[in-house]
Design a protein around this motif. Structure first.
Motif, PDB file in Angstrom:
ATOM      1  N   GLY A  53       0.842  -1.195   0.000  1.00  0.00           N
ATOM      2  CA  GLY A  53       0.000   0.000   0.000  1.00  0.00           C
ATOM      3  C   GLY A  53       0.869   1.233   0.000  1.00  0.00           C
ATOM      4  N   PHE A  54       0.204   2.359  -0.040  1.00  0.00           N
ATOM      5  CA  PHE A  54       0.943   3.623  -0.072  1.00  0.00           C
ATOM      6  C   PHE A  54       0.054   4.761   0.406  1.00  0.00           C
ATOM      7  CE2 PHE A  54      -1.050   3.085  -4.229  1.00  0.00           C
ATOM      8  CZ  PHE A  54      -1.518   4.345  -4.571  1.00  0.00           C
ATOM      9  N   GLY A  55       0.691   5.898   0.663  1.00  0.00           N
ATOM     10  CA  GLY A  55      -0.051   7.091   1.073  1.00  0.00           C
ATOM     11  C   GLY A  55       0.360   8.267   0.208  1.00  0.00           C
ATOM     12  N   LEU A  56      -0.629   8.924  -0.384  1.00  0.00           N
ATOM     13  CA  LEU A  56      -0.339  10.135  -1.176  1.00  0.00           C
ATOM     14  C   LEU A  56      -0.806  11.343  -0.379  1.00  0.00           C
ATOM     15  CD1 LEU A  56      -0.515  11.073  -4.816  1.00  0.00           C
ATOM     16  CD2 LEU A  56      -2.282  12.121  -3.403  1.00  0.00           C
ATOM     17  N   GLY A  57       0.102  12.295  -0.194  1.00  0.00           N
ATOM     18  CA  GLY A  57      -0.242  13.525   0.522  1.00  0.00           C
ATOM     19  C   GLY A  57      -0.975  14.465  -0.431  1.00  0.00           C
ATOM     20  N   LEU A  58      -2.239  14.762  -0.095  1.00  0.00           N
ATOM     21  CA  LEU A  58      -3.046  15.554  -1.021  1.00  0.00           C
ATOM     22  C   LEU A  58      -2.470  16.953  -1.248  1.00  0.00           C
ATOM     23  CD1 LEU A  58      -5.636  15.866  -2.735  1.00  0.00           C
ATOM     24  CD2 LEU A  58      -6.764  16.718  -0.689  1.00  0.00           C
ATOM     25  N   GLU A  59      -2.095  17.629  -0.167  1.00  0.00           N
ATOM     26  CA  GLU A  59      -1.692  19.033  -0.304  1.00  0.00           C
ATOM     27  C   GLU A  59      -0.410  19.204  -1.113  1.00  0.00           C
ATOM     28  OE1 GLU A  59      -2.795  17.648   2.496  1.00  0.00           O
ATOM     29  OE2 GLU A  59      -4.738  18.667   2.628  1.00  0.00           O
ATOM     30  N   ARG A  60       0.544  18.303  -0.916  1.00  0.00           N
ATOM     31  CA  ARG A  60       1.772  18.416  -1.727  1.00  0.00           C
ATOM     32  C   ARG A  60       1.455  18.164  -3.199  1.00  0.00           C
ATOM     33  NH1 ARG A  60       6.559  15.418   1.675  1.00  0.00           N
ATOM     34  NH2 ARG A  60       6.221  16.547   3.618  1.00  0.00           N
ATOM     35  N   THR A  61       0.509  17.270  -3.434  1.00  0.00           N
ATOM     36  CA  THR A  61       0.136  16.965  -4.811  1.00  0.00           C
ATOM     37  C   THR A  61      -0.586  18.155  -5.443  1.00  0.00           C
ATOM     38  OG1 THR A  61      -0.051  14.660  -4.135  1.00  0.00           O
ATOM     39  CG2 THR A  61      -1.061  15.240  -6.232  1.00  0.00           C
ATOM     40  N   VAL A  62      -1.468  18.788  -4.668  1.00  0.00           N
ATOM     41  CA  VAL A  62      -2.164  19.984  -5.168  1.00  0.00           C
ATOM     42  C   VAL A  62      -1.150  21.092  -5.455  1.00  0.00           C
ATOM     43  CG1 VAL A  62      -3.868  21.785  -4.633  1.00  0.00           C
ATOM     44  CG2 VAL A  62      -4.296  19.433  -3.910  1.00  0.00           C
ATOM     45  N   ALA A  63      -0.182  21.260  -4.564  1.00  0.00           N
ATOM     46  CA  ALA A  63       0.832  22.313  -4.740  1.00  0.00           C
ATOM     47  C   ALA A  63       1.588  22.087  -6.054  1.00  0.00           C
ATOM     48  CB  ALA A  63       1.801  22.330  -3.561  1.00  0.00           C
ATOM     49  N   TRP A  64       2.004  20.861  -6.255  1.00  0.00           N
ATOM     50  CA  TRP A  64       2.766  20.533  -7.477  1.00  0.00           C
ATOM     51  C   TRP A  64       1.904  20.776  -8.728  1.00  0.00           C
ATOM     52  CZ3 TRP A  64       2.175  15.117  -9.658  1.00  0.00           C
ATOM     53  CH2 TRP A  64       2.782  15.030 -10.923  1.00  0.00           C
ATOM     54  N   ILE A  65       0.714  20.198  -8.760  1.00  0.00           N
ATOM     55  CA  ILE A  65      -0.091  20.292  -9.983  1.00  0.00           C
ATOM     56  C   ILE A  65      -0.522  21.740 -10.237  1.00  0.00           C
ATOM     57  CG2 ILE A  65      -2.229  19.506 -11.114  1.00  0.00           C
ATOM     58  CD1 ILE A  65      -1.821  16.784  -9.780  1.00  0.00           C
ATOM     59  N   SER A  66      -0.837  22.483  -9.180  1.00  0.00           N
ATOM     60  CA  SER A  66      -1.233  23.890  -9.342  1.00  0.00           C
ATOM     61  C   SER A  66      -0.046  24.796  -9.609  1.00  0.00           C
ATOM     62  CB  SER A  66      -1.900  24.422  -8.066  1.00  0.00           C
ATOM     63  OG  SER A  66      -2.910  23.585  -7.639  1.00  0.00           O
ATOM     64  N   GLY A  67       1.128  24.344  -9.225  1.00  0.00           N
ATOM     65  CA  GLY A  67       2.318  25.178  -9.358  1.00  0.00           C
ATOM     66  C   GLY A  67       2.408  26.258  -8.291  1.00  0.00           C
ATOM     67  N   VAL A  68       1.749  26.069  -7.129  1.00  0.00           N
ATOM     68  CA  VAL A  68       1.900  27.056  -6.052  1.00  0.00           C
ATOM     69  C   VAL A  68       3.064  26.629  -5.154  1.00  0.00           C
ATOM     70  CG1 VAL A  68      -0.577  27.599  -6.112  1.00  0.00           C
ATOM     71  CG2 VAL A  68       0.309  26.133  -4.305  1.00  0.00           C
ATOM     72  N   GLU A  69       3.745  27.612  -4.664  1.00  0.00           N
ATOM     73  CA  GLU A  69       5.013  27.377  -3.974  1.00  0.00           C
ATOM     74  C   GLU A  69       4.839  26.609  -2.646  1.00  0.00           C
ATOM     75  OE1 GLU A  69       8.020  28.229  -4.941  1.00  0.00           O
ATOM     76  OE2 GLU A  69       9.197  28.220  -3.079  1.00  0.00           O
ATOM     77  N   HIS A  70       3.831  26.973  -1.873  1.00  0.00           N
ATOM     78  CA  HIS A  70       3.749  26.534  -0.480  1.00  0.00           C
ATOM     79  C   HIS A  70       2.440  25.777  -0.215  1.00  0.00           C
ATOM     80  CE1 HIS A  70       3.945  26.694   3.875  1.00  0.00           C
ATOM     81  NE2 HIS A  70       5.088  27.355   3.838  1.00  0.00           N
ATOM     82  N   VAL A  71       2.515  24.707   0.563  1.00  0.00           N
ATOM     83  CA  VAL A  71       1.298  23.921   0.850  1.00  0.00           C
ATOM     84  C   VAL A  71       0.233  24.706   1.625  1.00  0.00           C
ATOM     85  CG1 VAL A  71       2.248  21.574   0.712  1.00  0.00           C
ATOM     86  CG2 VAL A  71       2.413  22.851   2.860  1.00  0.00           C
TER      87      VAL A  71
END
Ligand code: 4AD
Ligand code: MG
Length: 430
Positions: free
Chosen positions: A397-415
């Motif tokens: 199994g695994f865990g994906l951190g939603l906020e880091r993923t949103v930051a990356w895809i949106s291109g915003v600097e900070h979570v």
């Protein structure tokens, strides 16, 4: 007819009424441009002095920011705006005037904006980030449900800690000691033995004294767990899942990505399979790159992860970390006991680790030994040991951190901009 801004495309040439707030305005002696928002979107209203009653034009000119109103007008196509429509306003009715709205169109400092997070959320930029977050959540459900996973909700008040005991939020559970969940994983493993393939989506808590662009105290995690899946099988799910959410955002959030100024060519490259590098290779690569500060056995810091990610320019898996720096439940590599069958997925462009995952130990004796080596109280894990006691199977199994993923895809600097009300070191307000 009362409609939302998101619906106006269906009413071109017709008169509609929109409930809205005034975001911003510009006016001259003859014409006023009202930037309107209603939560579903943003639209420009145009009022021409010679075409409306004098009182309406004067009212429009005097509107203050964040005043709520009903605006009536004809929907027009407008090829100049990326939204594609504007409103030729014929009438407006103020619901409630707002005076001295604190967040003006001028630039404000981060602390000021964070103190007004409840209002900052109304801004175009925050609106775009929240829509992208929502799209990722939606795509997550779509991906896992379509592949036969069952959504399972692990508890938030718990008595066992998967990721070590140093970062726990302690609380009283009547007369017992309890803490807030730092990961639902152990419960998800039990659920996988009952339902095969499961996933969770919920809040997790880490009392980490970290003040970085990647750390939240309360963050949301998606945790899939799959019975009979081995290490490789899990990597395949992970890369397909991440590629799927990126493609969903590209498809359904183009306006939002544009508003954020996101370079979408970076996202278009995200297609499974993803590159892989072992921990050993990563150490060697870092030494070649001149990082003398890292030795075999140490965990990577942000600069190391970024150097590796930059090299691949795609999400990359770093696999087979040293056993001693990973949690107790990870399956050692059968060919090499000093590393475990685990992988972290590192996002491109400096966003760091977005997934942590592994194959899990399913040998009861080894599991007991590892719990003891990590100085965890065996009694609290009795129920968890039943997973390897009764019909144990390989599982991953695994865990994906939603906020880091949103930051990356949106291109915003900070979570801090990727969750509605961020909980950070030294911030519990608002
Ligand atoms: O790597 P972590 O700690 O893994 C686990 O919790 C496993 N039990 C998951 C599992 O296998 N079911 O956390 C997983 C992910 C990280 O890769 C990161 O994206 C995110 O959760 N994360 C954080 N995000 C924001 N702020 C923090 N303080 C985070 N800590 C972890
Ligand atoms: Mg991790």
């Amino acid at each position: 007819m009362k409609v939302t801004i998101s619906e106006v495309g269906k009413y071109v040439g017709q008169e509609v009424t929109i409930g809205a707030w005034l975001d911003n305005k510009r006016s001259s002696g003859k014409i006023a441009f009202l930037q309107l928002r209603d939560g579903t979107g943003f639209i420009q209203g145009v009022i021409v002095k010679s075409e409306v009653e004098e009182t309406i034009f004067q009212k429009a000119k005097s509107l203050s920011q964040e005043t709520s109103l009903f605006v009536t007008g004809i929907v027009q196509e407008d090829s100049r705006s990326s939204f594609g429509y504007e409103l030729s306003v014929s009438n407006l009715e103020v619901i409630r005037e707002a005076t001295d709205y604190p967040i003006t169109p001028k630039k404000h400092g981060t602390e000021f904006l964070m103190d007004h997070r409840h209002l900052w959320l109304r801004s175009r930029r925050q609106h775009a980030v929240m829509k992208i977050r929502n799209e990722i959540i939606q795509a997550t459900y779509e991906f896992f449900q379509s592949q036969g996973f069952v959504k399972i909700d692990p508890p938030i008040l718990t008595g066992s800690a998967p990721e070590g005991t140093t970062e726990l939020f302690h609380t009283k559970y009547f007369d017992e000691e309890a803490f807030l969940s730092q990961s639902g994983q152990l419960y998800m493993e039990a659920a996988a033995m009952a339902l095969g393939k499961v996933f969770s989506f919920g809040p997790t808590f880490r009392a980490e004294k970290s003040k970085t662009r990647r750390h939240l105290i309360e963050f949301w995690m998606i945790e899939p767990e799959m019975a009979f899946y081995q290490f490789e099988d899990s990597l395949k799910v992970q890369e397909e899942y991440v590629a799927f959410i990126v493609q969903s955002v590209l498809k359904n959030c183009s306006l939002e990505l544009e508003r954020l100024g996101r370079d979408t060519t970076q996202l278009e490259k995200v297609v499974a399979p993803f590159p892989r590098i072992t921990y050993d290779e990563a150490i060697q690569f870092l030494h070649e790159q001149g990082f003398d500060d890292i030795e075999w056995g140490a965990d990577f810091g942000a600069p190391h992860e970024t150097a590796i990610a930059d090299h691949f320019d795609q999400p990359v898996f770093i696999t087979h970390y040293p056993t001693k720096i990973k949690p107790f439940y990870m399956q050692p590599d059968p060919e090499r006991e000093d590393v475990v069958l685990c992988a972290d997925m590192i996002a491109p462009e400096g966003y760091g680790e977005i997934i942590g995952g592994s194959e899990r130990i399913h040998d009861i004796e080894l599991m007991k030994k590892r719990i003891e080596e990590h100085h965890l109280p065996l009694e609290a894990y009795e129920w968890y040991l039943d997973i390897s006691r009764f019909g144990a199977v390989p599982h991953s199994g695994f865990g994906l951190g939603l906020e880091r993923t949103v930051a990356w895809i949106s291109g915003v600097e900070h979570v801090r901009e990727t969750i509605p009300f961020p909980r950070l070191l030294n911030r519990l307000y608002p």
